[in-house]
Enzyme design. Structure first.
Site, PDB file in Angstrom:
ATOM      1  N   ASP A 282      31.529  36.358  31.487  1.00  0.00           N
ATOM      2  CA  ASP A 282      31.225  36.473  32.901  1.00  0.00           C
ATOM      3  C   ASP A 282      30.024  35.546  33.187  1.00  0.00           C
ATOM      4  OD1 ASP A 282      31.210  37.131  35.560  1.00  0.00           O
ATOM      5  OD2 ASP A 282      31.420  39.281  35.256  1.00  0.00           O
TER       6      ASP A 282
HETATM    7  C1  NOJ Z   1      30.823  37.620  38.362  1.00  0.00           C
HETATM    8  C2  NOJ Z   1      31.869  38.684  38.474  1.00  0.00           C
HETATM    9  O1  NOJ Z   1      31.498  39.811  37.710  1.00  0.00           O
HETATM   10  C3  NOJ Z   1      33.253  38.246  38.039  1.00  0.00           C
HETATM   11  O2  NOJ Z   1      34.166  39.255  38.358  1.00  0.00           O
HETATM   12  C4  NOJ Z   1      33.616  36.948  38.679  1.00  0.00           C
HETATM   13  O3  NOJ Z   1      34.917  36.585  38.322  1.00  0.00           O
HETATM   14  C5  NOJ Z   1      32.599  35.908  38.258  1.00  0.00           C
HETATM   15  N1  NOJ Z   1      31.277  36.299  38.711  1.00  0.00           N
HETATM   16  C6  NOJ Z   1      32.923  34.520  38.809  1.00  0.00           C
HETATM   17  O4  NOJ Z   1      32.680  34.464  40.154  1.00  0.00           O
END
Ligand code: NOJ
Length: 741
Positions: A282
């Site tokens: 993430d």
């Molecule tokens: C953080 C989020 O937790 C995740 O779900 C998302 O896909 C990513 N950022 C990318 O934006």
């Protein structure tokens, strides 16, 4: 015999006697030409659209120079087909090996056409509709140049304080597993070689839906058994339906951050679940291992993530900055880096990017593909099916007798309340708000008054609302929470209606006009304190681009509501988390602990003064017609271990019009080696029935459906007696029994 053994040993040792696919052969040849830095580049993703990209030391980076140097494998968050095409051109024409970039984005519930938030779509219990929504999202996104979505979110949660419940399918592992698998099928289609399909991403691995106290990113700590029983099934189902990628979660898991957790990423994901795609972290999650306190610096964080075989670093830049030195020092093996990079190249190959890096996107294709009439119609249909009728005293809804309507509340004209979170490509001017939907369906019958803002009074607002209600036959209030207050970083300690909205409701109530509430929200809300002031309650969630029309479709009675809750609605904040599939405890409760301050306490697992049961349970939902369930029969009352059980029941439409019922099968394992939930969903079917029509639904409970994490940690069945229920809510009463010998 000896020869076979030798051959087998040789196959295992060199890991290569199985024939390689075309994609693998291609990747292996390409890898031979790549430098270590280029490999690490493929394993690095950046987000140039967020402004200046900074490196691990906080210095600005020249993204184009990096692309030319072959140092960027993937880019997220670009906004237009032109930007994507331009960047791809640089990668292909100006980098040494011309490896195309993989463009990703959060296409969470639609791209240009926004579908209902995922929690809402789950309430449709309609897998075909959910699959189709995902395929339309992929169709529009791929036309923009995006070949990878970070969806589905497979995190189970029964905690509406956590804002991200809006992105998942609710509290139940079985329903979430089915919904997640359908989404993967929708995004990826029959083949990734089709340029209208995109890679899906199973997230957030793992157990991100269980943060302490519902606070986003918070610590997750639970037994492995609980994890396997309640949280793992949706990730597993999505992987089994072919998901090409997985994203690690922000949280720690058993005290190790997920992005550096080799038990999660190697033992469980690769060895046990057999996942063969690639894993992305993430956003900056590798870097965050420092804040977690398991890495002293970025160098250590990069080493930990690489050694856990996390294939791609989202944004932190750690692999590129430290990967080469880590290999040189012998902390990370180049062979492992090669195999991680290989996973990414294979995905790009499967997408056809090496044949034609521009097969996704293009301004022309984009303009022709978005907002297609038939796709807007699908969005309207699924929005309709997602809404849940929670209360309808004296059949107040539908409004089909020419009533004059006072449409009141902070969200009446709000496009954002229709859309919810994660809508990067939204167009407010294409969004049908509630007043637009009502004015088009009920011409000349609607007056509008805002009443208050979401959290604040507005001067004269209540007086205007009361005047409007006085002049109308019925007051329809659009209440709830703003669309932007769900999703990531949106945890709340209270999910009650904000005070100003309570005041507005109570003032309108005092006019004596019948009161209908349309609840726009991204999470279950605690409504016990206001429910008596509401005659009819339709949960509309954040229903998407076509929301206003879909709401009017139901309020007018053109269609009957058919949604059923995918998450229980608590009575009050203190009851959270509340779920239907709880365990019985040694002191199961049959009442409240104290009925009044001077009555005798009962020593059961309950609260003083408040019942354990939620206001509206999982699976619940009304319709404009009525359904009855009877004639439950267990067709195989005695089976052996390994055999399936067949159960059926009759569903009848005994009301006055057509409608759709959701038949739900629940099971309980009465005595087992570990404590088991009092009920578990194990099957469902949505049936459209005409007035007076009856049909039998038959469910097959397989040994897998009966399996759980036993005392010996095997995920398998046990013999014994089971109860089953069939009905249209998790508190269904129609029951049967069977025995597994
Ligand atoms: C953080 C989020 O937790 C995740 O779900 C998302 O896909 C990513 N950022 C990318 O934006």
């Amino acid at each position: 015999m000896k020869k076979t053994v030798i051959l087998l040993v040789c196959a295992t040792l060199i890991g290569g006697c199985t024939p390689r696919s075309e994609a693998e052969r291609f990747a292996d040849n390409l890898l031979k030409k790549m430098t270590l830095r280029e490999k690490l580049g493929q394993m690095s993703q950046f987000a140039p659209s967020t402004g200046v990209v900074t490196g691990p030391d906080g210095d600005p980076i020249d993204v184009y120079a990096m692309i030319k140097a072959g140092e960027i494998g993937s880019v997220l968050n670009l906004k237009t087909p032109q930007e994507i095409e331009h960047m791809q051109r640089i990668a292909v024409d100006s980098s040494r090996l011309g490896i195309p970039i993989l463009f990703g984005h959060d296409i969470i519930h639609g791209c240009k056409i926004i579908f209902p938030i995922n929690l809402a779509s789950a309430c449709s219990w309609n897998l075909d509709a959910v699959r189709k929504s995902a395929s339309i999202a992929a169709y529009e996104a791929s036309a923009m140049g995006i070949a990878w979505t970070f969806s589905p979110m497979c995190d189970v949660s029964a905690d509406p304080r956590w804002g991200r419940v809006s992105e998942g399918a609710g509290e139940d592992p079985y329903l979430t597993a089915k919904m997640s698998a359908a989404m993967v099928e929708g995004y990826q289609g029959a083949s990734l070689a089709d340029s209208s399909t995109i890679l899906s991403c199973v997230k957030h691995f793992a157990a991100y839906g269980a943060p302490e106290a519902g606070r986003d990113y918070n610590t997750v700590d639970m037994s492995e058994r609980m994890f396997r029983d309640r949280y793992l099934p949706p990730y597993k189902a999505a992987i089994e339906s072919g998901a090409a990628t997985v994203m690690t979660s922000f949280n720690d898991f058993d005290a190790i951050p997920a992005s550096g957790n080799d038990w999660l990423l190697k033992t469980l994901l690769r060895d046990e679940l057999g996942f063969d795609g690639f894993v992305v972290s993430d956003y900056r999650a590798i870097e965050e291992m420092m804040a977690h306190g398991t890495a002293a610096d970025m160098n250590e964080a990069a080493g930990t993530a690489l050694n856990a075989n996390l294939d791609m670093d989202m944004v932190s830049g750690a692999y590129l900055a430290y990967g080469e030195a880590l290999v040189e020092e012998g902390i990370v093996s180049e062979k492992e880096i090669e195999s991680m990079c290989r996973n990414i190249l294979i995905a790009k190959y499967k997408l056809g990017l090496f044949d034609d890096p521009f097969r996704y996107g293009g301004a022309d294709r984009f303009d022709k593909s978005i907002y297609k009439e038939e796709n807007l119609e699908s969005a309207r249909e699924v929005a309709r099916e997602s809404m849940v009728l929670l209360k309808n005293d004296s059949g107040l809804l539908p409004l089909d007798s020419g009533e004059r309507i006072a449409l009141i509340g902070p969200f009446v004209s709000s496009p954002r309340a229709m859309l919810g979170s994660w809508t990067a490509f939204r167009d407010f001017d294409r969004t049908v708000t509630v007043d637009m939907g009502f004015k088009s369906r009920f011409p000349g019958r609607v007056s509008v008054a805002k009443g208050c803002d979401a959290f604040d009074d507005i001067e004269g607002g209540i007086a205007d609302a009361v005047r409007a209600a006085d002049k109308a036959d019925v007051a329809v209030l659009v209440l709830g929470l703003p669309g932007e207050l769900s999703g990531e970083a949106a945890s709340m300690t209270s999910v009650e209606l904000p005070d100003c909205q309570k005041k507005l409701l109570s003032a309108v109530r005092q006019t004596g006009k019948p009161v209908i509430v349309l609840l726009a929200t991204g999470r279950p809300m605690a409504l016990e304190s206001v429910i008596d002031d509401i005659d009819a309650l339709l949960l509309v969630w954040h229903p998407g681009t076509m929301g206003g029309h879909a709401i009017a479709d139901l309020v007018s009675g053109d269609f009957s509501p058919s949604g059923h809750l995918a998450m229980s609605f608590p009575r009050c904040d203190g009851q959270i988390p509340v779920r239907y599939n709880y365990k019985n405890t040694g002191r199961p409760a049959d009442g409240v602990g104290l009925r009044s301050t001077n009555s005798r306490k009962i020593y059961q697992s309950c609260y003083l003064f408040t019942p354990n049961a939620p206001l509206y349970p999982f699976g619940y939902g009304l319709s404009y017609t009525e359904f009855s369930f009877d004639s439950l029969e267990v067709l195989t009352p005695e089976v052996a271990l390994g055999e399936s059980v067949r159960i059926r029941a009759r569903v009848s439409n005994v009301g006055n019009r057509e409608g759709a019922a959701v038949a739900q099968l629940y099971m309980r394992d009465l005595v087992a080696s570990t404590t088991r939930p009092v009920r578990e969903l194990k099957g469902f079917e949505k049936l459209f029935l005409k007035k007076g029509e009856s049909r039998f639904v038959e469910f097959v409970l397989t040994p897998d459906d009966m399996a759980f994490c036993r005392k010996d940690m095997e995920f398998a069945q046990e013999p014994g007696e089971f109860k089953v229920w069939i009905g249209d809510s998790s508190d269904a009463a129609l029951e049967g029994v069977f025995v597994v010998k």
